[in-house]
Design a protein around this motif. Structure first.
Motif, short mmCIF file in Angstrom:
data_model
loop_
_atom_site.label_atom_id
_atom_site.label_comp_id
_atom_site.label_asym_id
_atom_site.label_seq_id
_atom_site.Cartn_x
_atom_site.Cartn_y
_atom_site.Cartn_z
N VAL A 85 0.82 -1.21 0.00
CA VAL A 85 0.00 0.00 0.00
C VAL A 85 0.85 1.25 0.00
N SER A 86 0.27 2.30 -0.51
CA SER A 86 0.86 3.63 -0.49
C SER A 86 -0.02 4.46 0.43
N LEU A 87 0.59 5.16 1.40
CA LEU A 87 -0.22 5.91 2.35
C LEU A 87 0.51 7.12 2.90
N HIS A 88 -0.28 8.01 3.46
CA HIS A 88 0.23 9.13 4.24
C HIS A 88 -0.13 8.87 5.68
N TYR A 89 0.73 9.30 6.60
CA TYR A 89 0.41 9.14 8.01
C TYR A 89 0.93 10.32 8.81
N ARG A 90 0.34 10.47 9.97
CA ARG A 90 0.80 11.45 10.97
C ARG A 90 0.75 10.76 12.31
N LEU A 91 1.84 10.81 13.04
CA LEU A 91 1.92 10.26 14.39
C LEU A 91 2.20 11.43 15.31
N ALA A 92 1.36 11.57 16.34
CA ALA A 92 1.52 12.68 17.28
C ALA A 92 1.35 12.18 18.70
N ALA A 93 1.97 12.88 19.64
CA ALA A 93 1.75 12.60 21.05
C ALA A 93 0.31 13.00 21.37
N ALA A 94 -0.21 12.53 22.48
CA ALA A 94 -1.60 12.80 22.86
C ALA A 94 -1.90 14.29 22.97
N ASP A 95 -0.88 15.10 23.27
CA ASP A 95 -1.10 16.54 23.37
C ASP A 95 -1.07 17.24 22.02
N GLY A 96 -0.91 16.45 20.93
CA GLY A 96 -0.90 17.00 19.57
C GLY A 96 0.48 17.28 19.02
N THR A 97 1.53 17.16 19.82
CA THR A 97 2.89 17.40 19.34
C THR A 97 3.23 16.37 18.28
#
Length: 148
Positions: free
Chosen positions: A15-27
């Motif tokens: 698969v080809s994908l975009h992702y965003r991983l953030a800390a719970a506070d949004g950082t």
């Protein structure tokens, strides 16, 4: 294919994908939005299992955002995964520092990341827990394409 006839991401798919991983506070920890999408083969361990579960079942163009508690994301730290290594186990020219992320090669040839916690004259304490253990995270993913 799903019952509705549209193609969805399944184990074994490339698969080809975009992702965003953030800390719970949004950082933000990491993101590919605004860049080229990344490629993964589902079910091979290329993508952490907890994150892969979010991708499974998505159709191209779908986007999903989930909150993952530390225990279901990268796990809770385990004290026994913190190891004290002799200083001579490190190259003489290396000056390990607390907070430094190092990659160690195991006898099998696999690599294992470790974070330096303490540095003494004769020993270095390295934490082999996942760097994001104990961290609640927000994972956002958009499936771009199923390449097969």
């Amino acid at each position: 294919m799903s019952a509705a006839g549209r193609r969805i991401a399944c184990s074994g798919n490339r698969v080809s994908l975009h992702y965003r991983l953030a800390a719970a506070d949004g950082t933000e920890i990491s993101s590919t939005f605004g860049q080229a999408p990344v490629l993964f083969t589902l079910g091979t361990g290329e993508l952490h299992a907890s994150l892969e579960r979010v991708v499974l079942g998505l159709a191209p163009g779908e986007r999903r955002m989930v909150f993952l508690a530390a225990a279901e994301a990268f796990g809770l730290s385990q004290p026994e995964r913190e190891q004290v290594l002799p200083r001579e186990a490190f190259p003489a020219e290396m000056a390990p520092e607390p907070g430094q992320l190092l990659e160690f090669t195991l006898p099998s040839g696999e690599t294992l990341p470790g974070v330096v916690r303490r540095v003494g004259k004769d020993a270095v304490t390295v934490d082999f827990n996942h760097p994001l253990s104990d961290c609640d995270v927000i994972f956002e993913v958009e499936l771009v394409e199923i390449l097969e």
